[in-house]
Design a protein around this motif. Structure first.
Motif, mmCIF file in Angstrom:
data_model
loop_
_atom_site.group_PDB
_atom_site.id
_atom_site.type_symbol
_atom_site.label_atom_id
_atom_site.label_comp_id
_atom_site.label_asym_id
_atom_site.label_seq_id
_atom_site.Cartn_x
_atom_site.Cartn_y
_atom_site.Cartn_z
ATOM 1 N N ARG A 250 1.960 9.938 -5.214
ATOM 2 C CA ARG A 250 2.316 11.139 -4.441
ATOM 3 C C ARG A 250 1.341 11.381 -3.282
ATOM 4 O O ARG A 250 0.878 12.502 -3.057
ATOM 5 C CB ARG A 250 2.377 12.371 -5.351
ATOM 6 C CG ARG A 250 3.412 12.273 -6.460
ATOM 7 C CD ARG A 250 4.824 12.331 -5.878
ATOM 8 N NE ARG A 250 5.841 12.407 -6.897
ATOM 9 C CZ ARG A 250 6.525 11.375 -7.374
ATOM 10 N NH1 ARG A 250 6.262 10.161 -6.894
ATOM 11 N NH2 ARG A 250 7.451 11.523 -8.289
ATOM 12 N N ARG A 251 1.045 10.326 -2.560
ATOM 13 C CA ARG A 251 0.179 10.446 -1.392
ATOM 14 C C ARG A 251 0.862 9.798 -0.193
ATOM 15 O O ARG A 251 1.560 8.790 -0.326
ATOM 16 C CB ARG A 251 -1.176 9.758 -1.620
ATOM 17 C CG ARG A 251 -2.069 10.434 -2.635
ATOM 18 C CD ARG A 251 -2.535 11.804 -2.162
ATOM 19 N NE ARG A 251 -3.597 12.351 -2.996
ATOM 20 C CZ ARG A 251 -3.420 12.978 -4.150
ATOM 21 N NH1 ARG A 251 -2.187 13.109 -4.620
ATOM 22 N NH2 ARG A 251 -4.460 13.459 -4.820
ATOM 23 N N LYS A 252 0.639 10.359 0.969
ATOM 24 C CA LYS A 252 1.103 9.757 2.209
ATOM 25 C C LYS A 252 0.027 8.804 2.700
ATOM 26 O O LYS A 252 -1.144 9.168 2.787
ATOM 27 C CB LYS A 252 1.400 10.826 3.262
ATOM 28 C CG LYS A 252 1.980 10.265 4.555
ATOM 29 C CD LYS A 252 2.688 11.339 5.365
ATOM 30 C CE LYS A 252 4.016 11.696 4.744
ATOM 31 N NZ LYS A 252 4.852 12.557 5.609
ATOM 32 N N LEU A 253 0.437 7.598 3.004
ATOM 33 C CA LEU A 253 -0.513 6.554 3.388
ATOM 34 C C LEU A 253 -0.920 6.699 4.848
ATOM 35 O O LEU A 253 -0.073 6.842 5.731
ATOM 36 C CB LEU A 253 0.106 5.175 3.153
ATOM 37 C CG LEU A 253 -0.738 3.961 3.556
ATOM 38 C CD1 LEU A 253 -1.982 3.872 2.692
ATOM 39 C CD2 LEU A 253 0.098 2.686 3.464
ATOM 40 N N PRO B 126 9.525 -1.081 -3.878
ATOM 41 C CA PRO B 126 9.376 0.357 -3.648
ATOM 42 C C PRO B 126 9.250 1.168 -4.932
ATOM 43 O O PRO B 126 8.494 2.141 -4.984
ATOM 44 C CB PRO B 126 10.661 0.723 -2.884
ATOM 45 C CG PRO B 126 11.075 -0.538 -2.208
ATOM 46 C CD PRO B 126 10.692 -1.635 -3.153
ATOM 47 N N LEU B 127 9.981 0.755 -5.956
ATOM 48 C CA LEU B 127 9.967 1.490 -7.216
ATOM 49 C C LEU B 127 9.088 0.820 -8.264
ATOM 50 O O LEU B 127 9.014 1.278 -9.398
ATOM 51 C CB LEU B 127 11.406 1.631 -7.751
ATOM 52 C CG LEU B 127 12.387 2.321 -6.794
ATOM 53 C CD1 LEU B 127 13.806 2.256 -7.338
ATOM 54 C CD2 LEU B 127 11.973 3.770 -6.555
ATOM 55 N N LYS B 128 8.422 -0.274 -7.896
ATOM 56 C CA LYS B 128 7.543 -1.002 -8.823
ATOM 57 C C LYS B 128 6.387 -1.612 -8.041
ATOM 58 O O LYS B 128 6.389 -2.797 -7.740
ATOM 59 C CB LYS B 128 8.338 -2.062 -9.583
ATOM 60 C CG LYS B 128 7.562 -2.718 -10.716
ATOM 61 C CD LYS B 128 8.483 -3.580 -11.556
ATOM 62 C CE LYS B 128 9.083 -4.707 -10.755
ATOM 63 N NZ LYS B 128 9.942 -5.616 -11.573
ATOM 64 N N LEU C 101 0.834 -1.204 0.000
ATOM 65 C CA LEU C 101 0.000 0.000 0.000
ATOM 66 C C LEU C 101 0.869 1.255 0.000
ATOM 67 O O LEU C 101 0.566 2.240 -0.698
ATOM 68 C CB LEU C 101 -0.909 0.005 1.236
ATOM 69 C CG LEU C 101 -2.081 -0.979 1.227
ATOM 70 C CD1 LEU C 101 -2.721 -1.057 2.600
ATOM 71 C CD2 LEU C 101 -3.128 -0.573 0.181
ATOM 72 N N GLU C 102 1.948 1.216 0.771
ATOM 73 C CA GLU C 102 2.841 2.377 0.837
ATOM 74 C C GLU C 102 3.508 2.634 -0.504
ATOM 75 O O GLU C 102 3.599 3.786 -0.952
ATOM 76 C CB GLU C 102 3.890 2.140 1.918
ATOM 77 C CG GLU C 102 4.784 3.344 2.182
ATOM 78 C CD GLU C 102 5.755 3.081 3.304
ATOM 79 O OE1 GLU C 102 5.791 3.871 4.253
ATOM 80 O OE2 GLU C 102 6.492 2.066 3.230
ATOM 81 N N HIS C 103 3.967 1.578 -1.158
ATOM 82 C CA HIS C 103 4.613 1.740 -2.463
ATOM 83 C C HIS C 103 3.648 2.347 -3.480
ATOM 84 O O HIS C 103 4.019 3.240 -4.255
ATOM 85 C CB HIS C 103 5.123 0.389 -2.977
ATOM 86 C CG HIS C 103 6.146 -0.237 -2.085
ATOM 87 N ND1 HIS C 103 6.484 -1.576 -2.163
ATOM 88 C CD2 HIS C 103 6.902 0.277 -1.078
ATOM 89 C CE1 HIS C 103 7.408 -1.845 -1.247
ATOM 90 N NE2 HIS C 103 7.665 -0.738 -0.582
ATOM 91 N N ALA C 104 2.405 1.864 -3.492
ATOM 92 C CA ALA C 104 1.415 2.390 -4.436
ATOM 93 C C ALA C 104 1.069 3.834 -4.092
ATOM 94 O O ALA C 104 0.897 4.670 -4.993
ATOM 95 C CB ALA C 104 0.165 1.513 -4.409
#
Length: 565
Positions: free
Chosen positions: A337-340, A544-546, A329-332
């Motif tokens: 550009r949103r803080k989870l 993290p990047l994918k 969820l954090e990676h997506a």
């Protein structure tokens, strides 16, 4: 010759050895080096498959079906590698191997002992991993990072510590480096940092024959210079060998912190890394990796807008039970550009009985659920909390709230739909009620009912999108229109194939199935912004990047932008 970096821990468990090990690997990959990792767990279990999530955290599943410690998930995400069950060593695995050799007569009548037979088995296992190709290129790793679980001084860790003592001479000091992670507690109202626990921990380590090359000091605040000097003096290391790893806003900052204090230069000197011939293309890949990592950490610090996801689970009292779900969820969220913001909801707190025993918790839980931008129900086992999950799925379906159900979460969506849309009030899973008259979820016929360990449908399996879903399936669009995908599984129960036609007639479409066409893998609800269930665990392949596509879909739908994508 492969270089070996061993990470040990002192004072307390759960101190962050996995993050230090993963961050070290990230730094070395940024140089273009090939890196692999091993996690040593000193418990007697063969693997983590039968351990309670509330006791040990998440069970992470690998491509080959290995059920392993959650730290291997950290390694895969940080290093962007795919590991196998051989990368996780447990006491149970080692003893099983040695006993099997003894039964075959491999020891030729010798008395089998911890030293040398157990310690040799440990060292041989590590060397096998170091000799394995790490990808399709067939090349062996340049560096192998070994995390020793538990705490130095534990009885159960002693054989592994002794094995590492011997191993440093087997491979040579120039190929062996030890990082000891310790805690610097803060005591009193003045915030005094105490070094005595670290001194005692290093003393135990040195007494076992190992000398740390780096002492990574975990602390809530930057390390005072006086404290650093004291640790250096009493632990017999140079001041530059005392690494201050303070609390940071995210784990993605740890590699940056370590690089800023000169860790790359230290590893180059200590392990003679400059002698390794690194092709130009891998050097460029490493630099690109680091630039992307820096961009990730910088964007994390600049996020202000949030997206709120409610995780309705059974083990929410220990967040590590769902660490891969949280990371996915954090990676997506970072990709958009949103803080989870996670709202952890224990499923039992949504059930009407809770209103009688703890009405405040009941109403707070429902308020958190109803106020979330999206709802996720992860995997799990057993009957506790099922009715609360069904109520959460009903809310999501009836109020057009984006919903993602993973494994058990997919079963929950089916149970809710069958009860409330298909006029099956008794619909249930055979897992929770084997005698149910309406089993919408059934036991898989090929799975053992007498042995639980390693008998589930595990590992990487193919899912095929069904004909006609090219333009109608949200999930297929999220995967770029592919005809099939490969994802990791971990389950014993599946959707009853005899009821699929009934569900599809009411608008619940099974858009993804296995190669036989009889096992349901992905379900979507018609005329809903995003109501998706999957039998597999997409969180195991996030990076993290994918980010994993299904998590991208949930976050984008929760932001109201899925139809525009």
């Amino acid at each position: 010759m492969t270089k070996f970096i061993v990470v040990t821990g002192g004072v307390i468990s759960g101190i962050g050895k996995g993050v230090i090990a993963s961050s070290t690997g990230t730094l070395l990959k940024s140089l273009g080096l090939r890196v692999t990792a091993i996690k040593i767990d000193p418990y007697l279990n063969i693997d983590a498959g039968l351990m309670s999530p509330l006791d040990h955290g998440e069970v992470f599943v690998l491509n080959d079906g290995g059920e392993v410690d959650l730290d291997l998930g950290n390694y895969e995400r940080f290093l962007d590698v795919e590991l196998s069950r051989i990368n996780n060593i447990t006491t149970g695995k080692i003893y099983s191997e040695v006993i099997e050799k003894e039964r075959r007569g491999d020891y030729l009548g010798k008395t089998v002992q911890v030293v040398p037979h157990i310690t040799d088995a440990i060292q041989n296992w590590i060397e096998r991993v170091a000799a394995m190709p790490i990808d399709e290129s067939g090349e062996q790793p340049d560096v192998c990072i070994i995390e020793l679980g538990g705490t130095v001084g534990d009885i159960e860790s002693a054989p592994f510590v002794e094995a590492m003592r011997q191993f440093q001479f087997r491979v040579g000091q120039e190929n062996f480096c030890l990082i000891h992670v310790s805690l610097i507690p803060v005591v009193g109202s003045v915030g005094e940092q105490k070094t005595k626990p670290t001194q005692m921990s290093v003393r135990d380590l040195r007494g076992a024959g190992l000398t740390p090359d780096l002492i990574a000091c975990r602390s809530s605040a930057p390390l005072n210079e006086g404290v650093r000097a004291k640790i250096s003096m009493f632990c017999h290391v140079a001041p530059e060998q005392v690494l201050a790893v303070r609390d940071v806003s995210s784990v993605y900052h740890v590699p940056v912190l370590m690089r800023d204090v000169g860790m790359i230069e230290f590893f180059k000197r200590r392990l003679s890394l400059d002698q390794i011939q690194i092709p130009q293309d891998r050097q460029l890949q490493g630099q690109k990796l680091w630039n992307n990592w820096l961009e990730l950490t910088q964007s994390y610090d600049r996020l202000f807008d949030t997206v709120t996801i409610a995780i309705v689970g059974k083990y929410t009292n220990l967040h590590d039970s769902y660490i891969s779900v949280y990371k996915a969820l954090e990676h997506a969220s970072l990709a958009y550009r949103r803080k989870l913001e996670i709202r952890w909801i224990e499923a039992t707190d949504l059930e009407p009985e809770k209103n009688k025993t703890d009405p405040i918790q009941y109403h707070e839980s429902w308020q958190n659920l109803c106020g979330a931008d999206g709802i996720l129900i992860p995997g799990g086992f057993g009957s506790r909390g099922i009715e609360g999950m069904v109520l959460a799925a009903k809310w999501a379906r009836g109020h057009d709230v984006p919903y993602l159900g993973i494994c058990l979460g997919m079963h929950i969506a089916i149970i809710e739909f069958a009860r409330n849309i298909c006029d099956m009030p008794d619909a249930y899973s055979a897992e929770m009620n084997p005698k149910t008259k309406t089993p919408v979820v059934i036991y898989m016929p090929e799975i053992s009912k007498t042995h639980l360990g390693g008998t589930m449908r595990l590992g990487l399996r193919s899912t095929f999108f069904q004909p006609g879903t090219e333009t109608t399936s949200i999930v297929r669009k999220l995967h770029g229109g592919k005809e099939s995908i490969q994802e990791r599984h971990r389950h014993r129960y599946e959707i009853n194939p005899e009821m699929v036609a009934t569900f599809e007639g009411k608008g619940l479409q099974f858009v993804g199935k296995d190669e036989s066409g009889k096992r349901m893998e992905i379900v979507e609800l018609d005329n809903h912004p995003f109501f998706v269930g999957c039998q597999y665990h997409p969180e195991y392949l996030t990076r993290p990047l994918k980010p994993a596509p299904l998590f991208n879909g949930l976050i984008l739908a929760s932001l109201g932008g899925l139809k525009k994508a």
